[in-house]
Design a protein around this motif. Structure first.
Motif, mmCIF file in Angstrom:
data_model
loop_
_atom_site.group_PDB
_atom_site.id
_atom_site.type_symbol
_atom_site.label_atom_id
_atom_site.label_comp_id
_atom_site.label_asym_id
_atom_site.label_seq_id
_atom_site.Cartn_x
_atom_site.Cartn_y
_atom_site.Cartn_z
ATOM 1 N N VAL A 17 108.290 -28.672 43.894
ATOM 2 C CA VAL A 17 108.916 -29.506 44.920
ATOM 3 C C VAL A 17 109.882 -28.616 45.692
ATOM 4 O O VAL A 17 110.619 -27.835 45.097
ATOM 5 N N TYR A 18 109.869 -28.729 47.015
ATOM 6 C CA TYR A 18 110.818 -27.964 47.825
ATOM 7 C C TYR A 18 111.178 -28.739 49.088
ATOM 8 O O TYR A 18 110.436 -29.595 49.532
ATOM 9 N N ARG A 19 112.341 -28.437 49.652
ATOM 10 C CA ARG A 19 112.803 -29.092 50.873
ATOM 11 C C ARG A 19 112.242 -28.325 52.065
ATOM 12 O O ARG A 19 112.414 -27.118 52.188
ATOM 13 N N ILE A 20 111.552 -29.047 52.964
ATOM 14 C CA ILE A 20 110.954 -28.456 54.156
ATOM 15 C C ILE A 20 112.002 -28.330 55.260
ATOM 16 O O ILE A 20 112.155 -27.282 55.878
ATOM 17 N N ASN A 21 112.692 -29.431 55.532
ATOM 18 C CA ASN A 21 113.779 -29.438 56.502
ATOM 19 C C ASN A 21 114.775 -30.511 56.067
ATOM 20 O O ASN A 21 114.684 -31.017 54.951
ATOM 21 N N ALA A 22 115.700 -30.866 56.936
ATOM 22 C CA ALA A 22 116.764 -31.799 56.555
ATOM 23 C C ALA A 22 116.260 -33.190 56.197
ATOM 24 O O ALA A 22 116.911 -33.917 55.447
ATOM 25 N N SER A 23 115.090 -33.578 56.692
ATOM 26 C CA SER A 23 114.610 -34.937 56.430
ATOM 27 C C SER A 23 113.285 -35.003 55.686
ATOM 28 O O SER A 23 112.757 -36.085 55.465
ATOM 29 N N GLN A 24 112.709 -33.855 55.303
ATOM 30 C CA GLN A 24 111.412 -33.872 54.635
ATOM 31 C C GLN A 24 111.408 -32.990 53.386
ATOM 32 O O GLN A 24 112.026 -31.930 53.360
ATOM 33 N N VAL A 25 110.674 -33.472 52.377
ATOM 34 C CA VAL A 25 110.510 -32.745 51.123
ATOM 35 C C VAL A 25 109.007 -32.558 50.902
ATOM 36 O O VAL A 25 108.214 -33.455 51.194
ATOM 37 N N GLY A 26 108.617 -31.405 50.377
ATOM 38 C CA GLY A 26 107.221 -31.133 50.085
ATOM 39 C C GLY A 26 106.955 -31.168 48.593
ATOM 40 O O GLY A 26 107.678 -30.555 47.810
ATOM 41 N N TYR A 27 105.942 -31.923 48.195
ATOM 42 C CA TYR A 27 105.498 -32.001 46.798
ATOM 43 C C TYR A 27 104.147 -31.312 46.722
ATOM 44 O O TYR A 27 103.189 -31.734 47.355
ATOM 45 N N VAL A 28 104.059 -30.241 45.952
ATOM 46 C CA VAL A 28 102.827 -29.467 45.840
ATOM 47 C C VAL A 28 102.013 -29.998 44.661
ATOM 48 O O VAL A 28 102.503 -30.042 43.533
ATOM 49 N N PHE A 29 100.763 -30.393 44.947
ATOM 50 C CA PHE A 29 99.860 -30.920 43.924
ATOM 51 C C PHE A 29 98.559 -30.140 43.930
ATOM 52 O O PHE A 29 98.130 -29.622 44.956
ATOM 53 N N GLU A 30 97.918 -30.090 42.792
ATOM 54 C CA GLU A 30 96.556 -29.588 42.692
ATOM 55 C C GLU A 30 95.855 -30.398 41.611
ATOM 56 O O GLU A 30 96.271 -30.396 40.457
ATOM 57 N N THR A 31 94.825 -31.136 42.012
ATOM 58 C CA THR A 31 94.072 -31.950 41.053
ATOM 59 C C THR A 31 92.594 -31.609 41.180
ATOM 60 O O THR A 31 92.116 -31.195 42.233
ATOM 61 N N ARG A 32 91.893 -31.822 40.115
ATOM 62 C CA ARG A 32 90.449 -31.584 40.071
ATOM 63 C C ARG A 32 89.809 -32.827 39.454
ATOM 64 O O ARG A 32 90.147 -33.210 38.343
ATOM 65 N N ALA A 33 88.883 -33.436 40.200
ATOM 66 C CA ALA A 33 88.176 -34.616 39.713
ATOM 67 C C ALA A 33 86.677 -34.342 39.731
ATOM 68 O O ALA A 33 86.140 -33.899 40.747
ATOM 69 N N THR A 34 86.005 -34.581 38.625
ATOM 70 C CA THR A 34 84.573 -34.348 38.521
ATOM 71 C C THR A 34 83.858 -35.675 38.286
ATOM 72 O O THR A 34 84.268 -36.450 37.429
ATOM 73 N N THR A 35 82.843 -35.922 39.083
ATOM 74 C CA THR A 35 82.009 -37.102 38.905
ATOM 75 C C THR A 35 80.553 -36.666 38.866
ATOM 76 O O THR A 35 80.198 -35.602 39.378
ATOM 77 N N TYR A 36 79.740 -37.481 38.270
ATOM 78 C CA TYR A 36 78.305 -37.228 38.207
ATOM 79 C C TYR A 36 77.605 -38.330 38.989
ATOM 80 O O TYR A 36 77.866 -39.514 38.769
ATOM 81 N N VAL A 37 76.745 -37.939 39.926
ATOM 82 C CA VAL A 37 76.020 -38.903 40.738
ATOM 83 C C VAL A 37 74.534 -38.663 40.585
ATOM 84 O O VAL A 37 74.089 -37.567 40.272
ATOM 85 N N GLY A 38 73.778 -39.696 40.851
ATOM 86 C CA GLY A 38 72.323 -39.612 40.756
ATOM 87 C C GLY A 38 71.834 -40.450 39.589
ATOM 88 O O GLY A 38 72.560 -41.266 39.032
ATOM 89 N N GLY A 39 70.605 -40.232 39.228
ATOM 90 C CA GLY A 39 70.022 -40.964 38.121
ATOM 91 C C GLY A 39 69.469 -42.320 38.502
ATOM 92 O O GLY A 39 69.072 -43.100 37.637
ATOM 93 N N GLU A 40 69.422 -42.617 39.805
ATOM 94 C CA GLU A 40 68.879 -43.908 40.229
ATOM 95 C C GLU A 40 67.367 -43.931 40.011
ATOM 96 O O GLU A 40 66.696 -42.924 40.220
#
Length: 125
Positions: free
Chosen positions: A50-73
């Motif tokens: 988390v860091y302050r960008i300017n006087a009125s904004q803050v930045g939250y750094v995220f990194e997520t990984r989501a895996t799904t399986y599709v098909g099989g119809e």
């Protein structure tokens, strides 16, 4: 007659490739804009930093990984000698990596996280 069946089988197999699971996997990371940052934290865990960008904004750094399986119809082909055969479309693995900086409006450090509203997303760089 045979080319028509081949064309019909191709149309059915191509038409069934887009599923609700595939569409859900393609939702962009911007689905939290306008919501409090606390909802993003509750859904995916704490930010990397988390860091302050300017006087009125803050930045939250995220990194997520989501895996799904599709098909099989299921889809069917017709063989006039043996009857209808049931097949399944191939199952594919889709991994979505959502990384970036969620920019929130926070004019003061004393503002609770539940009141800090996400106003934008910047690419991680």
């Amino acid at each position: 007659m045979r080319p028509i069946l081949a064309l019909l089988a191709t149309a059915l197999s191509v038409g069934g490739c887009t599923t609700a699971s595939y569409e859900a996997a393609e939702i962009s990371c911007s689905d939290y804009i306008g919501k409090p940052i606390s909802s993003r934290i509750a859904a995916y865990g704490p930010p990397t930093s988390v860091y302050r960008i300017n006087a009125s904004q803050v930045g939250y750094v995220f990194e997520t990984r989501a895996t799904t399986y599709v098909g099989g119809e299921p889809f069917y082909t017709v063989n006039y000698l043996t009857g209808a055969d049931k097949h399944h479309t191939p199952v594919r693995k889709i991994t979505r990596v959502c990384h970036g900086v969620y920019v929130v409006h926070a004019p003061s450090d004393a503002l609770p996280v539940s009141e800090q509203i996400i106003v934008g997303i910047r690419a991680k760089g």
